[in-house]
Scaffold this active site. Structure first.
Site, PDB file in Angstrom:
ATOM      1  N   PHE A  64     -11.744  -7.757  13.178  1.00 10.71           N
ATOM      2  CA  PHE A  64     -10.574  -8.257  12.287  1.00 10.71           C
ATOM      3  C   PHE A  64     -10.370  -7.027  11.355  1.00 10.71           C
ATOM      4  O   PHE A  64     -11.214  -6.437  10.567  1.00 10.71           O
ATOM      5  CB  PHE A  64     -11.108  -9.373  11.552  1.00 10.71           C
ATOM      6  CG  PHE A  64      -9.851  -9.754  10.473  1.00 10.71           C
ATOM      7  CD1 PHE A  64      -8.733 -10.269  11.246  1.00 10.71           C
ATOM      8  CD2 PHE A  64      -9.949 -10.102   9.094  1.00 10.71           C
ATOM      9  CE1 PHE A  64      -7.663 -10.766  10.011  1.00 10.71           C
ATOM     10  CE2 PHE A  64      -9.155 -10.388   8.316  1.00 10.71           C
ATOM     11  CZ  PHE A  64      -7.864 -10.801   8.888  1.00 10.71           C
ATOM     12  N   GLN A  65      -9.025  -6.704  11.240  1.00 13.38           N
ATOM     13  CA  GLN A  65      -8.631  -5.665  10.372  1.00 13.38           C
ATOM     14  C   GLN A  65      -9.277  -4.244  10.679  1.00 13.38           C
ATOM     15  O   GLN A  65      -9.417  -3.352   9.748  1.00 13.38           O
ATOM     16  CB  GLN A  65      -8.528  -5.963   9.023  1.00 13.38           C
ATOM     17  CG  GLN A  65      -7.660  -7.264   8.619  1.00 13.38           C
ATOM     18  CD  GLN A  65      -7.476  -7.391   7.216  1.00 13.38           C
ATOM     19  OE1 GLN A  65      -8.445  -7.133   6.312  1.00 13.38           O
ATOM     20  NE2 GLN A  65      -6.416  -7.869   6.592  1.00 13.38           N
ATOM     21  N   MET A  89      24.098   9.525   3.714  1.00 14.43           N
ATOM     22  CA  MET A  89      23.905  10.705   4.414  1.00 14.43           C
ATOM     23  C   MET A  89      24.042  10.390   5.980  1.00 14.43           C
ATOM     24  O   MET A  89      24.759  11.393   6.632  1.00 14.43           O
ATOM     25  CB  MET A  89      22.424  11.244   4.236  1.00 14.43           C
ATOM     26  CG  MET A  89      22.199  12.663   4.562  1.00 14.43           C
ATOM     27  SD  MET A  89      23.543  13.646   3.813  1.00 14.43           S
ATOM     28  CE  MET A  89      22.737  14.412   2.384  1.00 14.43           C
ATOM     29  N   GLU A 147       0.624  -1.215  -0.012  1.00 18.51           N
ATOM     30  CA  GLU A 147      -0.040   0.102   0.053  1.00 18.51           C
ATOM     31  C   GLU A 147       0.919   1.066  -0.009  1.00 18.51           C
ATOM     32  O   GLU A 147       0.535   2.252  -0.552  1.00 18.51           O
ATOM     33  CB  GLU A 147      -1.113  -0.062   1.322  1.00 18.51           C
ATOM     34  CG  GLU A 147      -2.132  -1.017   1.067  1.00 18.51           C
ATOM     35  CD  GLU A 147      -1.942  -2.340   1.658  1.00 18.51           C
ATOM     36  OE1 GLU A 147      -0.633  -2.679   1.976  1.00 18.51           O
ATOM     37  OE2 GLU A 147      -2.616  -3.292   1.741  1.00 18.51           O
ATOM     38  N   LYS A 183     -17.420  -1.307   4.946  1.00 17.14           N
ATOM     39  CA  LYS A 183     -17.854  -2.446   3.981  1.00 17.14           C
ATOM     40  C   LYS A 183     -19.320  -2.138   3.893  1.00 17.14           C
ATOM     41  O   LYS A 183     -19.716  -2.406   2.634  1.00 17.14           O
ATOM     42  CB  LYS A 183     -17.445  -3.675   4.525  1.00 17.14           C
ATOM     43  CG  LYS A 183     -17.567  -4.714   3.504  1.00 17.14           C
ATOM     44  CD  LYS A 183     -16.901  -5.960   3.759  1.00 17.14           C
ATOM     45  CE  LYS A 183     -17.059  -6.725   2.626  1.00 17.14           C
ATOM     46  NZ  LYS A 183     -16.283  -8.281   2.856  1.00 17.14           N
TER      47      LYS A 183
END
Lengths: 565, 163
Positions: free
Chosen positions: A112-113, A478, A50, A162
């Protein structure tokens, strides 16, 4: 006819003219993905993470000015997106991120999630929404696109549970949107503009300092005209490169922590500073107390009032869209007969030429080991200065900024504010998707590239012929440079051991890999790579391990306290 | 310096957390914050008491204005204003304290709104300083519990915050 929430999401994207959405499916967004499957107007690009999706949408937006769109699922989908969202937020990039959420009745029950996406993203978005009714999807997405692209742009997140994507309602896309609490200004105050012009015309040592605001508002043309007309010197921030042509004689190079000697000295010594779409951040002006100069007056043009007098007190603030303000200035200038005192300007330019002759970007051109600066210079030659260049974060980023002379806006694409390693490759995918056929180079390091290396797979799937220029010094360069300068050469965890064979890795993903170890092979390899128009080429340049980025303004110091080569 | 900032914002879920999040993210002080819907139920009015240098206060007001749901912000300190806070204090009111506690409530124009054989609950309204003064004036060991609303403020006369 009633449509489901998921159908409405797709219809909204079509209404907004969205052509590409970068995303990754998951449970909470299955109905939306089902609708992607059923249509072919909006193309979905499946990234491998993602973070990659959001960076790709970001690069897409930076190179085109279109609103970038990303779609992720709930929970880990949303948290993985956060780095990308914060990156876009810091650089004011217009984006809409749609995230799935667990069904409304499950919210708050540690489903969940489930994660509080609106809560987690609140500090790194311009605004966000949780849609609780299918009837609100269309108006919310309309607002999201409007907020993202108007005023000071930024990412807007829309979290959709959802069950809302399953519910049905009549689809009406609002034609316009107005929010009583949000009225961004465009035009600058004419009185302030007049005062600013008066001050400029009286200047003896003027300096124009411009940032990402010039790019975001498409004001490069106006800026160039203004600088040429006034015969003022001009510098760009890291985010502003390409806002003024780097090959123009008025350009002093980038300023800031790794800016040129001449740009930094002119910033410090000027008597009238004209800041345009820039925000005086710590990497640009260093310590504000050291930057302070009582004989210098500052004019600041910015669309965001909160950017004005935040780190540095300004004398003449002009709140407005940079492009509108510059257009008004140009109009007033062309109708007046006044000019700066040419003798004063001439002696200022003489001083600047003297600073320039310090040749602060010099490096050993006869080296038997590949110098990273040389790779960027050759990249510039081979691409005839006409490539889109994305970068990751670190030394390679600074060398790309210093040595690739950007003449056009939206060609230099990097994470300036947040400094996100892993940005370069996915951003390059977005740029290539938006600009098929264009030369797209990702200048990176062996550290950064491994942060989103999985996107090589996405490039294969969508035939994105990005050219990866890895400046491989086997160090987190760096970090190593700071450790050398400020931590007694104790290279704590900055050495990269057990690197993969990038040539084989590229080949494993179905791409072309090259390893370049000698300076004399650099140009040939680049030419060969860019001749492979249909292929992604991963170029692993084995560069000098000890090379440092100069000039450097150490943290806490002022712009005139540079460490020079 | 202490400032009292008033703002009107959309009365929407999450709006309060945007304001409180802004203060914590940018390291601004909040002395008190009170919020409730106005006569127009689509609007919330918030009063924030904060402190900081003039530069910090200027940034706070700009950053609040930048929040999408915030409609109007004023710094009440910019002009004449009135400020009130309400406090409920439960104090010991046994044999030994009863008389004195009643007298203190009267002096501060408080009202006793609940009585038991061992305690009084006193309602006091006034400026923050007045409420502080009451707490300082009575014997510390008498105070059983306090609850304060945080300050609310309004401009004097024609000075108004409305859309």
């Amino acid at each position: 006819m009633e449509l489901t929430g998921a159908e409405i999401v797709l219809r909204c994207l079509q209404e907004e003219g969205v052509e590409h959405v970068f995303g990754y499916p998951g449970g909470a967004v299955l109905f939306i993905y089902d609708e992607f499957f059923k249509q072919d107007k909006v193309k979905h690009i499946l990234t491998r993470h993602e973070q990659g999706a959001v960076h790709a949408a970001d690069g897409y937006s930076r190179s085109t000015k279109k609103v970038g769109v990303a779609l992720v699922t709930s929970g880990p989908g949303a948290t993985n997106a956060v780095t990308g969202i914060a990156t876009a937020y810091m650089d004011s990039i217009p984006m809409v991120i749609i995230s799935g959420q667990v069904p409304t009745p499950a919210i708050g029950l540690d489903a969940f999630q489930e994660v509080d996406t609106v809560g987690i993203t609140r500090p790194c978005v311009k605004h966000n929404f949780l849609v609780k009714d299918v009837k609100d999807i269309a108006s919310t997405l309309k607002k999201a696109f409007y907020l993202a692209s108007s005023g000071r742009p930024g990412p807007v997140l829309v979290d959709i549970p959802k069950d809302i994507t399953q519910h049905k309602t009549e689809f009406v896309y609002p034609e316009s949107v107005s929010l009583r609490s949000y009225n961004p200004v465009t035009k600058g105050h004419p009185g302030q503009i007049r005062r600013a012009l008066q001050l400029m015309l009286e200047a003896r040592r003027p300096m124009v300092y411009t940032g990402g605001g010039v790019i975001l508002s498409d004001a490069a043309g106006e800026l160039t005209e203004f600088v040429e007309m006034m015969n003022f010197p001009c510098t760009n921030t890291l985010m502003g490169l390409g806002g003024f042509p780097a090959t123009d004689g008025h350009f002093l190079g980038m300023l800031g922590m790794h800016g040129t000697f001449e740009a930094n000295m002119a910033m410090q010594e000027c008597d009238v500073l004209i800041a345009i779409g820039a925000r005086f951040d710590d990497r640009v002006i260093g310590n504000p107390e050291h930057f302070y100069n009582p004989s210098r007056k500052i004019i600041h043009i910015d669309i965001d009032p909160s950017s004005i007098s935040k780190r540095v007190r300004v004398d003449i603030p002009i709140v407005g869209n940079v492009r509108d303000v510059l257009q008004d200035m140009l109009k007033m200038l062309s109708s007046s007969r006044e000019h700066c005192n040419p003798a004063e300007l001439e002696s200022w330019w003489k001083q600047i030429e003297e600073w320039k002759s310090r040749d602060c970007l010099k490096y050993d051109r006869g080296s038997a080991i590949i110098k990273p600066q040389m790779v960027v210079e050759k990249l510039y030659d081979v691409t005839e200065g006409d490539a889109f260049v994305t970068s990751d974060v670190g030394q390679h980023q600074m060398w790309a900024a210093q040595f690739y002379k950007f003449d056009k806006p939206r060609r230099w694409i990097n994470s300036g504010g947040l400094g996100t390693m892993g940005f370069g490759l996915p951003a390059a995918m977005g740029v290539q998707m938006a600009n098929p056929g264009a030369k797209v180079a990702c200048v990176t390091g062996e550290g950064s590239i491994q942060m989103c290396i999985q996107e090589l797979s996405t490039c294969k799937q969508y035939h994105l012929p990005v050219k990866i220029i890895a400046l491989n010094n086997r160090y987190l360069g760096m970090v190593r440079q700071w450790q050398e300068f400020f931590h007694g050469n104790r290279y704590s965890e900055s050495y990269m051991d057990a690197l993969p064979d990038f040539v084989k890795l590229a080949e494993a993903y179905g791409h072309v890999g090259m390893r370049i170890e000698k300076p004399e092979d650099v140009e040939g390899a680049l030419r060969e790579a860019f001749a492979l128009k249909e292929r992604l080429v991963f170029m692993d340049f084995i560069t000098d391990q000890t090379e440092n980025v100069f000039p450097m303004v150490p943290g806490g110091k002022g712009l005139n306290e540079m460490i020079l080569v | 310096m202490r400032h009292i900032i008033s703002l009107l914002m959309e009365n929407e879920a999450g709006a309060l957390s945007r304001v409180s999040g802004l203060f914590s993210a940018r390291g601004y002080n909040i002395e008190s914050l009170s919020v409730a819907p106005t006569e127009d139920p689509s609007l919330s009015r918030m009063t924030i008491v904060t402190s900081g240098s003039e530069d910090v206060i200027e940034q706070i007001i700009k950053q609040l204005n930048k929040l999408i749901e915030v409609i109007k912000v004023i710094d009440l300190n910019d002009g004449e204003h009135i400020e009130r806070e309400m406090m409920l204090v439960k104090v010991k009111a046994g044999e030994a304290e009863r008389e004195e506690a009643k007298r203190m409530a009267d002096i501060f124009r408080g009202r006793i709104i609940d009585v038991s054989d061992q305690s009084y609950t006193i309602e006091l309204t006034g400026t923050v300083a007045k409420l502080d003064a009451f707490l300082a004036a009575i014997d510390r060991s008498w105070i059983l519990e306090t609850v304060r609303t945080g300050a609310s403020g309004i401009g004097r006369g024609n000075r108004m915050l409305r859309i």
